[in-house]
Write a protein that holds these residues in place. Structure first.
Motif, PDB file in Angstrom:
ATOM      1  N   THR A   1      -6.483  -0.618  -7.773  1.00  0.00           N
ATOM      2  CA  THR A   1      -5.189  -0.852  -7.118  1.00  0.00           C
ATOM      3  C   THR A   1      -5.376  -1.108  -5.626  1.00  0.00           C
ATOM      4  O   THR A   1      -4.620  -1.863  -5.025  1.00  0.00           O
TER       5      THR A   1
ATOM      6  N   LEU B   1      -6.240  -4.644  -5.379  1.00  0.00           N
ATOM      7  CA  LEU B   1      -5.027  -5.422  -5.675  1.00  0.00           C
ATOM      8  C   LEU B   1      -4.111  -5.490  -4.464  1.00  0.00           C
ATOM      9  O   LEU B   1      -3.624  -6.561  -4.097  1.00  0.00           O
ATOM     10  N   VAL B   2      -3.895  -4.323  -3.827  1.00  0.00           N
ATOM     11  CA  VAL B   2      -3.003  -4.263  -2.670  1.00  0.00           C
ATOM     12  C   VAL B   2      -3.530  -5.147  -1.549  1.00  0.00           C
ATOM     13  O   VAL B   2      -2.806  -5.976  -0.991  1.00  0.00           O
TER      14      VAL B   2
ATOM     15  N   ARG C   1       1.763   1.965  -3.468  1.00  0.00           N
ATOM     16  CA  ARG C   1       0.573   2.527  -4.121  1.00  0.00           C
ATOM     17  C   ARG C   1       0.430   4.010  -3.779  1.00  0.00           C
ATOM     18  O   ARG C   1       0.180   4.837  -4.669  1.00  0.00           O
TER      19      ARG C   1
ATOM     20  N   GLY D   1      -2.501   6.845 -11.189  1.00  0.00           N
ATOM     21  CA  GLY D   1      -3.571   6.052 -10.587  1.00  0.00           C
ATOM     22  C   GLY D   1      -4.442   6.838  -9.634  1.00  0.00           C
ATOM     23  O   GLY D   1      -4.959   6.309  -8.674  1.00  0.00           O
TER      24      GLY D   1
ATOM     25  N   GLN E   1      -9.344   3.672 -11.180  1.00  0.00           N
ATOM     26  CA  GLN E   1      -8.019   3.046 -11.067  1.00  0.00           C
ATOM     27  C   GLN E   1      -7.635   2.870  -9.605  1.00  0.00           C
ATOM     28  O   GLN E   1      -7.128   1.826  -9.204  1.00  0.00           O
TER      29      GLN E   1
ATOM     30  N   SER F   1       0.840  -1.206   0.000  1.00  0.00           N
ATOM     31  CA  SER F   1       0.000   0.000   0.000  1.00  0.00           C
ATOM     32  C   SER F   1       0.871   1.251   0.000  1.00  0.00           C
ATOM     33  O   SER F   1       0.491   2.284  -0.561  1.00  0.00           O
TER      34      SER F   1
END
Lengths: 114, 149
Positions: B129, B132-133, B111, B120, B125, B108
């Motif tokens: 993400t 995803l994280v 990110r 992002g 988006q 994270s």
């Protein structure tokens, strides 16, 4: 820095330390995965190398900076009574400085022993 | 040139923050939505709060890690003692929590750094993400848990 940019310095320090922490952490993972240390002598020899020791010391410094900024943000968000806030901040500072001196001492002693 | 661009970016970021602050000071007292039990969590908020929780957990684990570093460098006996520590079941279980904290904080954190660089930022988006994280951190922790248990 003027009053306009209060907090900008801390924000920047947090990002700079974050990048170093991430890079060094990934390096540690790769190092430990490729060459797991199963003996004291190998582990000690590795950490006593000047380059590794210095990078490790930098990692600890970056960690302390990163922890201080991050924890301060959390304390400012969630702890409102001023006295309690101060007490928590002092406790955190004490733990961080203590951990810093302790780990630096360990690194220096390890470097000296070779 | 690169530095100038960074400075401009920081200035823009600061401006947006100060605009919000200014707006809130004019309109009404700043809303405080920090009570964890009363707010609903979009996925980005889960990632964000997990970043904080994992950070605090890592801070609490720090003195223990320094102790292990010290012990491991005191000599062959100390090194063996550290290895023995890891044979304790409770330590292994605890290390899974630490592993999750490290992985989630790392993922994270990367990110957030990309978002700072304005990559992002778009909501769609950012949501992807964030998912995803969260999932990658849990998946990697499961792999770790499977290895140590």
């Amino acid at each position: 820095m003027s009053g306009h940019t209060v907090g900008l310095k801390a924000w920047l320090w947090q990002r700079i330390s974050a990048v170093y922490l991430a890079l060094f952490f990934v390096y540690l993972l790769v190092q430990f995965y490729l060459y797991p240390f199963t003996e004291y002598s190998a582990w000690h020899e590795w950490i006593a190398r000047p380059l590794v020791g210095t990078a490790f010391a930098g990692f600890i410094l970056a960690l302390l900076v990163h922890l201080w900024v991050g924890l301060r943000d959390i304390v400012l968000d969630y702890i409102h009574p001023l006295g309690l806030r101060l007490a928590v901040m002092i406790t955190i500072a004490f733990i961080l400085i203590g951990s810093g001196f302790w780990s630096m001492q360990v690194l220096i002693l390890a470097g000296r022993a070779t | 040139m690169e530095r100038l661009r960074l400075a401009l970016r920081l200035k823009r970021w600061y401006k947006s923050v100060s605009c919000i602050k200014h707006y809130m000071s004019k309109q009404q007292p700043a809303p405080v939505y920090l009570n964890l039990f009363r707010i609903r969590f979009p996925v980005g908020a889960v990632t964000s709060i997990a970043h904080r929780v994992s950070g605090v957990l890592l801070f609490l684990a720090l003195p223990f890690f320094v102790y292990l570093l010290d012990l491991s460098l005191r000599g062959p006996d100390g090194f063996a003692a550290v290895i023995d520590w890891f044979d304790v079941r409770l330590v292994r279980l605890g290390s899974i929590i630490i592993a999750w904290s490290l992985l989630h904080h790392l993922f994270s954190g990367v990110r957030f750094l990309f978002i700072d660089l304005e990559a992002g930022v778009q909501l769609s988006q950012a949501r992807i993400t964030a998912w995803l994280v969260n999932i990658a951190a849990l998946a990697a922790t499961l792999v770790y848990a499977w290895c140590v248990l």
